[in-house]
Design a protein around this motif. Structure first.
Motif: not given
Length: 160
Positions: A17, A65, A76
């Motif tokens: 991420w 999440r 997310h």
């Protein structure tokens, strides 16, 4: 509406991420005319490192999440429980994204509601966010979920 639950992001998910987040954030800042393209990625990485000095373990931060009942991840979210400009009793949504294959299905609204529940459970009474003016789907989602414009930046290009 399909139920979406939130869970903490794993360290492996966090690493992936962070790479995508910095790239996307840098591109948005360049597109908005706020940052120079040559230094944007490093600047985004530096800002994220300062904002999340302990990664997934950064205090007063929710890095979540969104998942379906079967465990399928659909998005997310990153929430700072302390507002960056000190607004009382207000958390700040730094990042919220639905995976492309789940967009337009109503899961974004369900995930946003789950994130709001996590913020409320953390003891904070309101949630604020910024959205780029060109992001019409996000503006529509937030507006239809009860978010109101409280400040607005505008720009006019004077030199072509």
């Amino acid at each position: 509406m399909t139920a979406v639950h939130v869970r903490p992001m794993t360290r492996a998910e966090y690493d992936l991420w962070q790479s995508r987040l910095a790239e996307d954030y840098a591109a948005e800042q360049v597109s908005a005319g706020r940052w120079d393209a040559e230094t944007a990625l490093q600047r985004a990485q530096d800002e994220n490192s300062r904002a999340l000095p302990h990664g997934v373990d950064t205090p007063r931060t929710l890095i979540l999440r969104g998942v379906l009942a079967d465990g399928t991840p659909i998005g997310h979210a990153w929430v700072g429980l302390d507002h960056p400009r000190g607004a009382p009793d207000t958390a700040f949504l730094y990042d919220f994204e639905i995976e492309p294959e789940h967009r337009g299905t109503g899961l974004g609204r369900a995930f946003l509601t789950a994130v709001e529940g996590a913020v409320r459970d953390a003891g904070t009474g309101s949630l604020e966010l910024n959205v780029f003016g060109t992001n019409a789907p996000a503006i529509a989602l937030y507006g239809s979920n009860g978010y109101e414009v409280i400040t607005q930046q505008m720009r006019k290009r004077l030199v072509e």
